[in-house]
Design an enzyme around this catalytic site. Structure first.
Site, PDB file in Angstrom:
ATOM      1  N   TYR A 151       0.839  -1.208   0.000  1.00 59.17           N
ATOM      2  CA  TYR A 151       0.000   0.000   0.000  1.00 59.17           C
ATOM      3  C   TYR A 151       0.871   1.254   0.000  1.00 59.17           C
ATOM      4  CZ  TYR A 151      -3.772   3.178   1.503  1.00 59.17           C
ATOM      5  OH  TYR A 151      -4.691   4.208   1.601  1.00 59.17           O
ATOM      6  N   ASP A 152       1.777   1.347   0.986  1.00 59.48           N
ATOM      7  CA  ASP A 152       2.577   2.567   1.146  1.00 59.48           C
ATOM      8  C   ASP A 152       3.446   2.841  -0.088  1.00 59.48           C
ATOM      9  OD1 ASP A 152       1.528   2.034   3.652  1.00 59.48           O
ATOM     10  OD2 ASP A 152       3.410   2.167   4.743  1.00 59.48           O
ATOM     11  N   LYS A 155       1.392   3.662  -3.264  1.00 62.33           N
ATOM     12  CA  LYS A 155       0.942   5.058  -3.276  1.00 62.33           C
ATOM     13  C   LYS A 155       2.106   6.012  -3.553  1.00 62.33           C
ATOM     14  CE  LYS A 155      -3.522   4.811  -2.229  1.00 62.33           C
ATOM     15  NZ  LYS A 155      -4.595   5.434  -3.015  1.00 62.33           N
ATOM     16  N   VAL A 194     -12.521   3.459  14.188  1.00 64.89           N
ATOM     17  CA  VAL A 194     -13.850   4.075  14.332  1.00 64.89           C
ATOM     18  C   VAL A 194     -14.945   3.034  14.118  1.00 64.89           C
ATOM     19  CG1 VAL A 194     -15.432   5.827  13.428  1.00 64.89           C
ATOM     20  CG2 VAL A 194     -13.021   6.374  13.671  1.00 64.89           C
ATOM     21  N   PHE A 197     -15.036   0.361  16.965  1.00 61.13           N
ATOM     22  CA  PHE A 197     -15.621   0.855  18.217  1.00 61.13           C
ATOM     23  C   PHE A 197     -17.141   0.997  18.097  1.00 61.13           C
ATOM     24  CE2 PHE A 197     -11.727   3.158  20.337  1.00 61.13           C
ATOM     25  CZ  PHE A 197     -11.056   1.941  20.379  1.00 61.13           C
ATOM     26  N   GLY A 213      -4.246   3.336  25.267  1.00 61.63           N
ATOM     27  CA  GLY A 213      -5.190   4.212  24.560  1.00 61.63           C
ATOM     28  C   GLY A 213      -4.709   5.648  24.488  1.00 61.63           C
ATOM     29  N   THR A 216      -2.488   8.778  19.638  1.00 62.68           N
ATOM     30  CA  THR A 216      -3.437   9.757  19.088  1.00 62.68           C
ATOM     31  C   THR A 216      -3.583   9.612  17.572  1.00 62.68           C
ATOM     32  OG1 THR A 216      -1.707  11.427  18.814  1.00 62.68           O
ATOM     33  CG2 THR A 216      -2.933  11.464  20.882  1.00 62.68           C
TER      34      THR A 216
HETATM   35  P1  NAD Z   1     -12.603   1.843  -0.242  1.00 66.41           P
HETATM   36  O1  NAD Z   1     -11.929   0.527  -0.152  1.00 66.41           O
HETATM   37  O2  NAD Z   1     -13.977   1.983   0.326  1.00 66.41           O
HETATM   38  O3  NAD Z   1     -12.653   2.360  -1.755  1.00 66.41           O
HETATM   39  C1  NAD Z   1     -11.753   1.957  -2.747  1.00 66.41           C
HETATM   40  C2  NAD Z   1     -12.558   1.542  -3.983  1.00 66.41           C
HETATM   41  O4  NAD Z   1     -11.665   1.176  -5.022  1.00 66.41           O
HETATM   42  C3  NAD Z   1     -13.469   0.341  -3.711  1.00 66.41           C
HETATM   43  O5  NAD Z   1     -14.774   0.623  -4.142  1.00 66.41           O
HETATM   44  C4  NAD Z   1     -12.819  -0.777  -4.518  1.00 66.41           C
HETATM   45  O6  NAD Z   1     -13.750  -1.748  -4.952  1.00 66.41           O
HETATM   46  C5  NAD Z   1     -12.184   0.009  -5.650  1.00 66.41           C
HETATM   47  N1  NAD Z   1     -11.065  -0.688  -6.292  1.00 66.41           N
HETATM   48  C6  NAD Z   1     -10.025  -1.331  -5.690  1.00 66.41           C
HETATM   49  N2  NAD Z   1      -9.190  -1.839  -6.622  1.00 66.41           N
HETATM   50  C7  NAD Z   1      -9.722  -1.508  -7.833  1.00 66.41           C
HETATM   51  C8  NAD Z   1      -9.330  -1.753  -9.174  1.00 66.41           C
HETATM   52  N3  NAD Z   1      -8.203  -2.438  -9.466  1.00 66.41           N
HETATM   53  N4  NAD Z   1     -10.118  -1.284 -10.181  1.00 66.41           N
HETATM   54  C9  NAD Z   1     -11.265  -0.589  -9.917  1.00 66.41           C
HETATM   55  N5  NAD Z   1     -11.679  -0.338  -8.662  1.00 66.41           N
HETATM   56  C10 NAD Z   1     -10.921  -0.784  -7.635  1.00 66.41           C
HETATM   57  O7  NAD Z   1     -11.626   2.900   0.424  1.00 66.41           O
HETATM   58  P2  NAD Z   1     -11.821   4.450   0.738  1.00 66.41           P
HETATM   59  O8  NAD Z   1     -11.672   4.612   2.190  1.00 66.41           O
HETATM   60  O9  NAD Z   1     -13.030   4.968   0.060  1.00 66.41           O
HETATM   61  O10 NAD Z   1     -10.524   5.052   0.034  1.00 66.41           O
HETATM   62  C11 NAD Z   1     -10.592   5.704  -1.230  1.00 66.41           C
HETATM   63  C12 NAD Z   1      -9.199   6.189  -1.597  1.00 66.41           C
HETATM   64  O11 NAD Z   1      -8.730   7.110  -0.605  1.00 66.41           O
HETATM   65  C13 NAD Z   1      -8.166   5.080  -1.677  1.00 66.41           C
HETATM   66  O12 NAD Z   1      -7.305   5.315  -2.773  1.00 66.41           O
HETATM   67  C14 NAD Z   1      -7.401   5.200  -0.374  1.00 66.41           C
HETATM   68  O13 NAD Z   1      -6.080   4.764  -0.494  1.00 66.41           O
HETATM   69  C15 NAD Z   1      -7.478   6.694  -0.093  1.00 66.41           C
HETATM   70  N6  NAD Z   1      -7.389   6.963   1.353  1.00 66.41           N
HETATM   71  C16 NAD Z   1      -8.452   6.737   2.182  1.00 66.41           C
HETATM   72  C17 NAD Z   1      -8.310   6.982   3.547  1.00 66.41           C
HETATM   73  C18 NAD Z   1      -9.462   6.778   4.505  1.00 66.41           C
HETATM   74  O14 NAD Z   1      -9.311   7.106   5.710  1.00 66.41           O
HETATM   75  N7  NAD Z   1     -10.605   6.303   4.075  1.00 66.41           N
HETATM   76  C19 NAD Z   1      -7.080   7.437   4.062  1.00 66.41           C
HETATM   77  C20 NAD Z   1      -6.019   7.625   3.182  1.00 66.41           C
HETATM   78  C21 NAD Z   1      -6.180   7.398   1.816  1.00 66.41           C
HETATM   79  N1  UDP Z   2      -7.142   0.493  17.697  1.00 64.23           N
HETATM   80  C1  UDP Z   2      -7.741   0.099  18.889  1.00 64.23           C
HETATM   81  N2  UDP Z   2      -8.790  -0.784  18.814  1.00 64.23           N
HETATM   82  C2  UDP Z   2      -9.286  -1.264  17.625  1.00 64.23           C
HETATM   83  C3  UDP Z   2      -8.663  -0.838  16.425  1.00 64.23           C
HETATM   84  C4  UDP Z   2      -7.587   0.041  16.498  1.00 64.23           C
HETATM   85  O1  UDP Z   2      -7.338   0.508  19.978  1.00 64.23           O
HETATM   86  O2  UDP Z   2     -10.259  -2.045  17.640  1.00 64.23           O
HETATM   87  C5  UDP Z   2      -6.016   1.448  17.774  1.00 64.23           C
HETATM   88  C6  UDP Z   2      -4.804   0.998  16.978  1.00 64.23           C
HETATM   89  O3  UDP Z   2      -3.935   0.206  17.777  1.00 64.23           O
HETATM   90  C7  UDP Z   2      -4.163   2.320  16.584  1.00 64.23           C
HETATM   91  C8  UDP Z   2      -5.349   3.272  16.450  1.00 64.23           C
HETATM   92  O4  UDP Z   2      -6.442   2.657  17.151  1.00 64.23           O
HETATM   93  O5  UDP Z   2      -3.317   2.773  17.622  1.00 64.23           O
HETATM   94  C9  UDP Z   2      -5.765   3.528  14.993  1.00 64.23           C
HETATM   95  O6  UDP Z   2      -5.836   2.275  14.336  1.00 64.23           O
HETATM   96  P1  UDP Z   2      -6.375   2.108  12.838  1.00 64.23           P
HETATM   97  O7  UDP Z   2      -6.057   0.707  12.428  1.00 64.23           O
HETATM   98  O8  UDP Z   2      -7.781   2.564  12.771  1.00 64.23           O
HETATM   99  O9  UDP Z   2      -5.557   3.169  11.965  1.00 64.23           O
HETATM  100  P2  UDP Z   2      -3.980   3.425  11.689  1.00 64.23           P
HETATM  101  O10 UDP Z   2      -3.176   2.747  12.770  1.00 64.23           O
HETATM  102  O11 UDP Z   2      -3.716   2.897  10.319  1.00 64.23           O
HETATM  103  O12 UDP Z   2      -3.901   4.923  11.762  1.00 64.23           O
END
Ligand code: NAD
Ligand code: UDP
Length: 287
Positions: A151-152, A155, A194, A197, A213, A216
């Protein structure tokens, strides 16, 4: 003239809200999704809209570029990519290829049709950061071979392509980095804090806090994120720009708020190792 927006990942959590808001603003919206983590349910209220069309298609496919390179498109929002660790780690190779090939295909379409193209990047490009909060100028600290790398690094490579297409092909490309976002239509099973919980509290069960907990995070409501994405797309900004809530909560505070709002549920502390490679990280955008 009616603007036309192509949204990849349009049936996902953020994508479905973006499509809704674009329609609200009078755009014609073309959503593309392969339903890997998204669902028809997320967009069922849009399917009958006269300005909405949906393509069940993989963003990495040749069909994607062939289909859209001859259409009139003003904006491309590239959101296609699973966002939660449970899902992106289940198919790590597809995750990486979706980010890289998906970005390349969107850029090729943008080049062919002269659209503004914006990339949904992530705070995860900062990896396990040594700098808090993370300014956009910070280059991050990412493990290229760990379980989060698909993922990282995917992106990060997508960002690279966006900047190289600007330099080499003069494509109107921009990058924003999303921080933790929440709101309606978050997948129940995505394993993040979120939704975990809320689901536990609704079941009147233990809301499991990892560690003390005191770690942040910042949480942005999805409507605010969409607003930021649209402002960015409509600007001539290149980015990368952090999008998120600048205020932080401890995970313990989050549990208290959710238990209060739901009116059920109990705090339970699990003193095992935190589940994230970014366990002690404070996450919030710097601007
Ligand atoms: P999500 O998983 O709900 O949405 C991603 C969508 O992409 C899904 O509908 C999935 O079916 C579609 N998809 C995956 N692979 C595909 C492919 N090969 N071809 C066509 N469609 C494909 O996730 P989200 O939370 O809505 O995230 C949307 C975007 O925002 C992502 O790129 C994610 O990396 C980025 N993002 C989201 C968050 C967050 O907190 N939600 C944080 C950081 C980045
Ligand atoms: N976390 C938690 N209980 C859960 C899920 C997550 O206490 O049921 C904690 C987790 O250890 C982390 C923070 O909440 O410290 C955020 O986790 P999440 O996986 O949502 O996001 P990310 O770590 O990718 O920011």
């Amino acid at each position: 003239m009616t603007k036309v927006s192509l949204v990849t990942g349009g049936a996902g959590f953020v994508g479905s809200h973006l499509c809704e808001e674009l329609l609200e603003r009078g755009h014609k919206v073309i959503a593309v999704d392969n339903y890997y983590t998204g669902s028809k349910r997320n967009i069922e209220n849009l399917l009958d809209h006269e300005k909405f069309s949906f393509y069940n298609m993989d963003v990495t496919s040749k069909l994607f570029t062939n289909t859209f390179s001859t259409m009139m498109i003003d904006y491309i929002f590239n959101l296609a990519c699973p966002a939660s660790p449970v899902h992106y780690q289940k198919e790590p190779i597809n995750t990486l290829m979706t980010s890289v090939l998906g970005a390349k295909n969107c850029l090729d379409v943008a080049k062919a049709v002269q659209a503004r193209v914006v990339q949904a990047s992530t705070s995860e490009v900062y990896g396990d950061p040594e700098v808090h909060p993370q300014p956009e100028s910070y280059n991050g600290n990412v493990n290229p071979i760990g379980p989060r790398a698909c993922y990282d690094e995917g992106k990060r490579a997508a960002e690279t392509l966006f900047f190289d297409y600007r330099r080499k092909h003069d494509v109107n490309a921009g990058v924003f980095r999303i921080f933790n976002t929440y709101g309606p239509r978050m997948a129940k099973n995505d394993g993040r804090v979120v939704s975990n919980f809320i689901i536990s509290a609704l079941a009147n069960a233990n809301v499991t806090i990892h560690g003390a907990g005191m770690q942040t995070r910042s949480f942005c409501y999805v409507d605010d994120l969409v607003d930021g994405m649209l402002k960015f797309a409509n600007s001539d900004q290149i980015g990368p720009i952090n999008l998120g809530n600048p205020g932080e909560f401890t995970i313990d505070e989050l549990a208290t708020i959710i238990i209060q709002k739901v009116g059920k549920g109990y705090k339970d502390r699990k003193s095992t190792r935190l589940n994230s490679s970014h366990s002690s990280v404070s996450r919030m955008p710097s601007s």
